[in-house]
Design a protein around this motif. Structure first.
Motif, short mmCIF file in Angstrom:
data_model
loop_
_atom_site.label_atom_id
_atom_site.label_comp_id
_atom_site.label_asym_id
_atom_site.label_seq_id
_atom_site.Cartn_x
_atom_site.Cartn_y
_atom_site.Cartn_z
N ILE A 172 0.88 -1.18 0.00
CA ILE A 172 0.00 0.00 0.00
C ILE A 172 0.91 1.22 0.00
O ILE A 172 1.63 1.47 0.97
CB ILE A 172 -0.94 0.00 1.22
CG1 ILE A 172 -1.83 -1.26 1.19
CG2 ILE A 172 -1.78 1.28 1.24
CD1 ILE A 172 -2.74 -1.40 2.40
N PRO A 173 0.92 1.98 -1.11
CA PRO A 173 1.84 3.12 -1.22
C PRO A 173 1.54 4.22 -0.19
O PRO A 173 0.41 4.37 0.28
CB PRO A 173 1.58 3.65 -2.63
CG PRO A 173 0.93 2.52 -3.36
CD PRO A 173 0.15 1.77 -2.32
N ALA A 174 2.56 4.97 0.14
CA ALA A 174 2.42 6.13 1.02
C ALA A 174 1.54 7.18 0.35
O ALA A 174 1.36 7.17 -0.87
CB ALA A 174 3.80 6.72 1.32
N GLY A 175 1.00 8.08 1.14
CA GLY A 175 0.23 9.17 0.56
C GLY A 175 -0.72 9.78 1.56
O GLY A 175 -0.65 9.53 2.76
N LYS A 176 -1.64 10.59 1.02
CA LYS A 176 -2.64 11.27 1.84
C LYS A 176 -3.90 10.42 1.92
O LYS A 176 -4.32 9.82 0.92
CB LYS A 176 -2.96 12.65 1.26
CG LYS A 176 -1.83 13.65 1.42
CD LYS A 176 -2.13 14.96 0.73
CE LYS A 176 -3.23 15.70 1.44
NZ LYS A 176 -3.47 17.05 0.89
N TRP A 177 -4.51 10.42 3.10
CA TRP A 177 -5.69 9.60 3.36
C TRP A 177 -6.70 10.41 4.16
O TRP A 177 -6.32 11.20 5.02
CB TRP A 177 -5.33 8.36 4.17
CG TRP A 177 -4.25 7.55 3.56
CD1 TRP A 177 -2.89 7.78 3.65
CD2 TRP A 177 -4.40 6.41 2.72
NE1 TRP A 177 -2.21 6.83 2.92
CE2 TRP A 177 -3.11 5.98 2.34
CE3 TRP A 177 -5.50 5.71 2.26
CZ2 TRP A 177 -2.89 4.88 1.53
CZ3 TRP A 177 -5.28 4.61 1.46
CH2 TRP A 177 -4.00 4.20 1.10
N VAL A 178 -7.96 10.19 3.89
CA VAL A 178 -9.00 10.65 4.80
C VAL A 178 -9.23 9.47 5.75
O VAL A 178 -9.44 8.34 5.31
CB VAL A 178 -10.30 11.04 4.06
CG1 VAL A 178 -11.42 11.34 5.05
CG2 VAL A 178 -10.04 12.25 3.16
N VAL A 179 -9.15 9.75 7.04
CA VAL A 179 -9.22 8.70 8.06
C VAL A 179 -10.38 8.98 9.01
O VAL A 179 -10.53 10.09 9.51
CB VAL A 179 -7.89 8.61 8.86
CG1 VAL A 179 -7.97 7.53 9.92
CG2 VAL A 179 -6.72 8.37 7.91
N LYS A 196 -10.77 11.19 -4.62
CA LYS A 196 -10.30 9.86 -4.24
C LYS A 196 -9.21 9.43 -5.20
O LYS A 196 -9.30 9.68 -6.40
CB LYS A 196 -11.47 8.87 -4.26
CG LYS A 196 -11.13 7.50 -3.73
CD LYS A 196 -12.38 6.63 -3.70
CE LYS A 196 -12.08 5.25 -3.22
NZ LYS A 196 -11.24 4.45 -4.09
N ASP A 197 -8.17 8.80 -4.67
CA ASP A 197 -7.07 8.29 -5.47
C ASP A 197 -7.32 6.82 -5.78
O ASP A 197 -7.10 5.95 -4.93
CB ASP A 197 -5.74 8.47 -4.73
CG ASP A 197 -4.54 8.01 -5.52
OD1 ASP A 197 -4.71 7.44 -6.61
OD2 ASP A 197 -3.41 8.23 -5.04
N GLY A 198 -7.78 6.53 -6.99
CA GLY A 198 -8.10 5.17 -7.36
C GLY A 198 -6.91 4.26 -7.58
O GLY A 198 -7.06 3.06 -7.74
N ALA A 199 -5.69 4.82 -7.56
CA ALA A 199 -4.49 4.01 -7.75
C ALA A 199 -4.07 3.30 -6.46
O ALA A 199 -3.24 2.40 -6.50
CB ALA A 199 -3.34 4.88 -8.25
N VAL A 248 -9.28 6.10 3.37
CA VAL A 248 -9.60 6.24 1.96
C VAL A 248 -8.55 7.16 1.35
O VAL A 248 -8.35 8.28 1.83
CB VAL A 248 -11.02 6.81 1.75
CG1 VAL A 248 -11.29 7.05 0.27
CG2 VAL A 248 -12.07 5.87 2.33
N PRO A 249 -7.86 6.70 0.29
CA PRO A 249 -6.78 7.50 -0.30
C PRO A 249 -7.33 8.68 -1.10
O PRO A 249 -8.34 8.58 -1.77
CB PRO A 249 -6.09 6.51 -1.24
CG PRO A 249 -7.17 5.56 -1.64
CD PRO A 249 -8.07 5.43 -0.42
#
Length: 170
Positions: free
Chosen positions: A104-111, A139-142, A167-168
């Motif tokens: 699961i790549p790093a990045g921004k998420w809504v938590v 939303k980041d679908g990747a 959710v990315p």
């Protein structure tokens, strides 16, 4: 509580199983059974993180066209030994059900943190998606959405369960 967080990359050892009739409980049990056998056979428990009781990687469209797969697993604290590479299939290759390492790549998420019964998770997912839409986020679908089970339902009372919905976003 809903927040936006930057998270590091995760490596998750998952049991991937087909989701039948939207029955996540059954999918978790079958996926965990695959993992238990794999972990015991290869003596890999020491490679699992103790930061959470588990992770569930959620399909993009759980009610979509069949087959739909659900992945349940454990965050890895160290890499799987190289000698076991042949026993773990890369996602998308080989058989559809089995044991995989999901990156699961790093990045921004809504938590969204949920305290209490897993029955609340459906509503929490809806709240997160509404938050994304209302705040002009995309939303980041990747990257896959996932849940972190902070504690274990076999150890704590239902009202003490803590689950994080991730959710990315771009």
């Amino acid at each position: 509580m809903i927040s936006t967080q930057t998270k590091p990359a995760l490596s998750v050892l998952v049991g991937r199983v087909q989701l039948h009739d939207f029955d996540f409980r059954d999918a978790v049990h079958r996926g965990r059974a695959l993992l238990k056998t794999f972990l015991e056979t290869h003596n890999l428990s020491s490679h699992l993180s103790t930061e959470s009781a588990g992770v569930g990687v959620v399909p993009d469209n759980p009610r979509g066209p069949s087959p739909v797969y659900y992945e349940t697993g454990y965050i890895l604290s160290s890499p799987i030994p190289a000698g076991l590479a042949d026993t773990i299939t890369d996602l998308g290759k080989g058989k559809d059900e089995g044991v995989y390492v999901r990156e699961i790549p790093a990045g921004k998420w809504v938590v969204r943190v949920v305290k209490g019964s897993y029955e609340q998770l459906g509503g929490a997912w809806g709240e997160v998606m509404k938050h994304i839409e209302e705040n002009g986020l995309e939303k980041d679908g990747a990257r896959p959405a996932y849940e972190v089970y902070v504690n274990d339902w076999k150890v704590v009372k239902e009202e003490e369960l803590v689950t994080e919905v991730h959710v990315p976003i771009k």
